[in-house]
Write an enzyme that holds these catalytic residues in place. Structure first.
Site, PDB file in Angstrom:
ATOM      1  N   GLU A  87       0.817  -1.215   0.000  1.00  0.00           N
ATOM      2  CA  GLU A  87       0.000   0.000   0.000  1.00  0.00           C
ATOM      3  C   GLU A  87       0.844   1.255   0.000  1.00  0.00           C
ATOM      4  O   GLU A  87       1.931   1.287   0.578  1.00  0.00           O
ATOM      5  CB  GLU A  87      -0.850   0.031   1.276  1.00  0.00           C
ATOM      6  CG  GLU A  87      -1.930  -0.987   1.268  1.00  0.00           C
ATOM      7  CD  GLU A  87      -2.618  -1.097   2.620  1.00  0.00           C
ATOM      8  OE1 GLU A  87      -2.751  -0.073   3.316  1.00  0.00           O
ATOM      9  OE2 GLU A  87      -3.008  -2.221   2.969  1.00  0.00           O
TER      10      GLU A  87
ATOM     11  N   CYS B 184       3.355   8.291   1.532  1.00  0.00           N
ATOM     12  CA  CYS B 184       3.731   7.292   2.535  1.00  0.00           C
ATOM     13  C   CYS B 184       3.977   5.976   1.801  1.00  0.00           C
ATOM     14  O   CYS B 184       3.059   5.418   1.187  1.00  0.00           O
ATOM     15  CB  CYS B 184       2.595   7.159   3.541  1.00  0.00           C
ATOM     16  SG  CYS B 184       2.866   5.868   4.747  1.00  0.00           S
TER      17      CYS B 184
ATOM     18  N   CYS C  65       5.545  -7.753   7.672  1.00  0.00           N
ATOM     19  CA  CYS C  65       6.521  -7.227   8.626  1.00  0.00           C
ATOM     20  C   CYS C  65       6.770  -8.289   9.681  1.00  0.00           C
ATOM     21  O   CYS C  65       5.879  -9.063  10.018  1.00  0.00           O
ATOM     22  CB  CYS C  65       5.937  -5.969   9.280  1.00  0.00           C
ATOM     23  SG  CYS C  65       7.072  -5.155  10.421  1.00  0.00           S
TER      24      CYS C  65
ATOM     25  N   CYS D 165       4.318  -5.841  16.188  1.00  0.00           N
ATOM     26  CA  CYS D 165       3.647  -4.877  17.066  1.00  0.00           C
ATOM     27  C   CYS D 165       2.172  -5.276  17.193  1.00  0.00           C
ATOM     28  O   CYS D 165       1.510  -5.567  16.196  1.00  0.00           O
ATOM     29  CB  CYS D 165       3.768  -3.455  16.506  1.00  0.00           C
ATOM     30  SG  CYS D 165       5.476  -2.904  16.394  1.00  0.00           S
TER      31      CYS D 165
ATOM     32  N   CYS E  81      -0.727  -3.448  15.104  1.00  0.00           N
ATOM     33  CA  CYS E  81      -0.462  -3.128  13.698  1.00  0.00           C
ATOM     34  C   CYS E  81      -0.970  -4.219  12.754  1.00  0.00           C
ATOM     35  O   CYS E  81      -0.648  -5.395  12.925  1.00  0.00           O
ATOM     36  CB  CYS E  81       1.036  -2.908  13.512  1.00  0.00           C
ATOM     37  SG  CYS E  81       1.451  -2.484  11.823  1.00  0.00           S
TER      38      CYS E  81
ATOM     39  N   GLY F 262       5.793  -2.475   6.679  1.00  0.00           N
ATOM     40  CA  GLY F 262       7.182  -2.917   6.837  1.00  0.00           C
ATOM     41  C   GLY F 262       7.994  -2.073   7.792  1.00  0.00           C
ATOM     42  O   GLY F 262       7.589  -0.983   8.200  1.00  0.00           O
TER      43      GLY F 262
ATOM     44  N   CYS G  87      -3.243   1.136   8.161  1.00  0.00           N
ATOM     45  CA  CYS G  87      -2.171   0.669   7.291  1.00  0.00           C
ATOM     46  C   CYS G  87      -2.108  -0.855   7.266  1.00  0.00           C
ATOM     47  O   CYS G  87      -2.099  -1.508   8.293  1.00  0.00           O
ATOM     48  CB  CYS G  87      -0.865   1.245   7.820  1.00  0.00           C
ATOM     49  SG  CYS G  87       0.467   0.878   6.742  1.00  0.00           S
TER      50      CYS G  87
HETATM   51  N1  SAH Z   1       7.786  -0.163  11.046  1.00  0.00           N
HETATM   52  C1  SAH Z   1       7.846   1.243  11.124  1.00  0.00           C
HETATM   53  C2  SAH Z   1       7.022   1.981  10.092  1.00  0.00           C
HETATM   54  C3  SAH Z   1       5.665   1.448   9.745  1.00  0.00           C
HETATM   55  S1  SAH Z   1       4.336   1.715  10.840  1.00  0.00           S
HETATM   56  C4  SAH Z   1       7.535   1.712  12.520  1.00  0.00           C
HETATM   57  O1  SAH Z   1       7.222   0.890  13.364  1.00  0.00           O
HETATM   58  O2  SAH Z   1       7.672   2.900  12.785  1.00  0.00           O
HETATM   59  C5  SAH Z   1       4.052   3.432  10.807  1.00  0.00           C
HETATM   60  C6  SAH Z   1       3.493   3.984  12.112  1.00  0.00           C
HETATM   61  O3  SAH Z   1       2.124   3.587  12.314  1.00  0.00           O
HETATM   62  C7  SAH Z   1       4.245   3.494  13.336  1.00  0.00           C
HETATM   63  O4  SAH Z   1       4.397   4.544  14.253  1.00  0.00           O
HETATM   64  C8  SAH Z   1       3.310   2.444  13.880  1.00  0.00           C
HETATM   65  O5  SAH Z   1       3.584   2.170  15.222  1.00  0.00           O
HETATM   66  C9  SAH Z   1       1.963   3.075  13.617  1.00  0.00           C
HETATM   67  N2  SAH Z   1       0.834   2.161  13.641  1.00  0.00           N
HETATM   68  C10 SAH Z   1       0.776   0.895  13.257  1.00  0.00           C
HETATM   69  N3  SAH Z   1      -0.461   0.387  13.464  1.00  0.00           N
HETATM   70  C11 SAH Z   1      -1.197   1.381  13.962  1.00  0.00           C
HETATM   71  C12 SAH Z   1      -2.553   1.484  14.386  1.00  0.00           C
HETATM   72  N4  SAH Z   1      -3.387   0.439  14.336  1.00  0.00           N
HETATM   73  N5  SAH Z   1      -2.969   2.671  14.856  1.00  0.00           N
HETATM   74  C13 SAH Z   1      -2.134   3.734  14.925  1.00  0.00           C
HETATM   75  N6  SAH Z   1      -0.850   3.688  14.550  1.00  0.00           N
HETATM   76  C14 SAH Z   1      -0.377   2.530  14.081  1.00  0.00           C
END
Ligand code: SAH
Length: 345
Positions: free
Chosen positions: A94, A107, A114, A118, A121, A161, A334
């Site tokens: 995406e 973006c 990934c 987390c 995510c 990622g 995302c």
């Molecule tokens: N892997 C990298 C970049 C991708 S995620 C990172 O961890 O920074 C981009 C951002 O979106 C990160 O800050 C991540 O923690 C956040 N993110 C992921 N899932 C989310 C969600 N469900 N709600 C809000 N932020 C989220």
């Protein structure tokens, strides 16, 4: 994916070395690079001032594959565009185009899936498939500009990622992007977001590329952060903070901290106080994001809570803002568009 390198993945230095190795004259490297990254040709045959023999040679030595947008969702309210790209092996990633006062920002994704795990995510749920090659990261920029007829002035590596888990390809992408003979984007207009791979932050710092580093923090407490983000078991918060301080000392670039606010998890007064204490003395900006819902988890938050938490942080002396919500009418956290399209469960 084939084993042959895609020609779009070569830095200008790579191309110079290749041109030299086949006994062509040196100026050909810049000529080819400009065709690829400035004129953005769709095929090697479009490089009309290259001798036929050289074109044939390039075609046999390199791939030249374009990624294809298979879904394009446009927001009626604020100009946000979400694109789902199909890669040449059938995988999908995406890309989101966002409109800001200072210009359009893109973006981009850096991996298919990934492996960071987390908890909140969507990109990580079905696990990791593979790294994106430099041409596939660049392709998101080139094909989005082509499809939308909009000019992108800044890039955030915040899509699917973990960019620092695909370090070499991401650095190549940045070198190609910022090359004067190519797109010539200043890396001051690029932000890289990481969950905190400390050893890679040091490597990035050594390269002193001038980009903005964004750290996904999400909690000031090791115990809670480890629960939300498994990477914290490998690199604890004090280690991460030391890397951030070193990054700032070396590059002079203020660091941005992402904080996805989750009700009952990281939104208390104590969280706010601990967060401000943690970042005290460091030129930092905190970006609060009300957590996006994903179907597997019950995490939630809303804009009003994010604003309250932000006010609290500011009162305690921090520099914080709530991230603008873009494309609410095409909303999908995302990683969700890809999952929905591929039917990943
Ligand atoms: N892997 C990298 C970049 C991708 S995620 C990172 O961890 O920074 C981009 C951002 O979106 C990160 O800050 C991540 O923690 C956040 N993110 C992921 N899932 C989310 C969600 N469900 N709600 C809000 N932020 C989220």
């Amino acid at each position: 994916m084939s084993d042959i390198t895609d020609i779009l993945s070569l830095t200008l230095d790579d191309l110079r070395a290749y041109i030299d190795s086949i006994g062509e004259r040196p100026f050909r490297a810049v000529q080819i690079f400009r065709w690829l990254h400035q004129k953005r040709v769709c095929g090697i045959d479009d490089m009309s001032d290259l001798p036929l023999g050289l074109r044939e040679r390039l075609k046999s030595d390199f791939d030249f594959v374009r990624i294809k947008p298979v879904r394009i969702l446009k927001s009626e309210s604020d100009g946000t565009v979400k694109l789902l790209y199909e890669l040449c092996d059938g995988n999908h990633v995406e890309t989101v185009l966002m409109r800001y006062e200072h210009g359009d920002s893109l973006c981009v994704s850096t991996q298919v899936g990934c492996r960071m795990g987390c908890r909140f995510c969507a990109s990580t749920i079905a696990g990791f498939k593979r790294n994106l090659e430099p041409n596939e990261i660049l392709g998101q920029l080139y094909e989005t500009e082509r499809a939308t007829q909009r000019k992108i002035s800044s890039i955030v590596l915040m899509g699917i990622g973990e960019p620092l888990d695909n370090f070499d390809n991401v650095v190549k992408f940045l070198r190609i992007l910022s090359s004067h003979e190519g797109t010539d984007m200043s890396l001051r207009h690029v932000s890289l977001s990481t969950c905190g791979l400390v050893d890679r932050i040091y490597r990035l710092c050594e390269l002193n590329l001038g980009l903005t580093l964004s750290i996904s923090l999400h909690s000031p407490y090791d115990e809670k952060r480890s629960e939300l983000m498994p990477i914290n078991n490998r690199y604890h918060i004090p280690e991460l903070m030391k890397a951030c301080r070193d990054y700032f000392d070396k590059t002079g670039r203020r660091i941005s901290f992402e904080y996805a606010l989750i009700e009952g998890e990281n939104d208390s007064y104590d969280d706010a106080k601990a967060l401000v204490t943690l970042l005290r003395g460091m030129p930092a900006h905190i970006n609060i994001i009300p957590v996006n819902k994903i179907s597997e988890r019950s995490y939630r938050s809303d804009r009003a809570s994010a604003q309250r938490f932000c006010k609290l942080l500011c009162r305690l002396g921090a520099n914080a803002t709530v991230r603008r919500t873009l494309g609410a009418d095409i909303d999908a956290a995302c990683g969700q568009l890809r999952r929905e399209y591929e039917g990943i469960n």
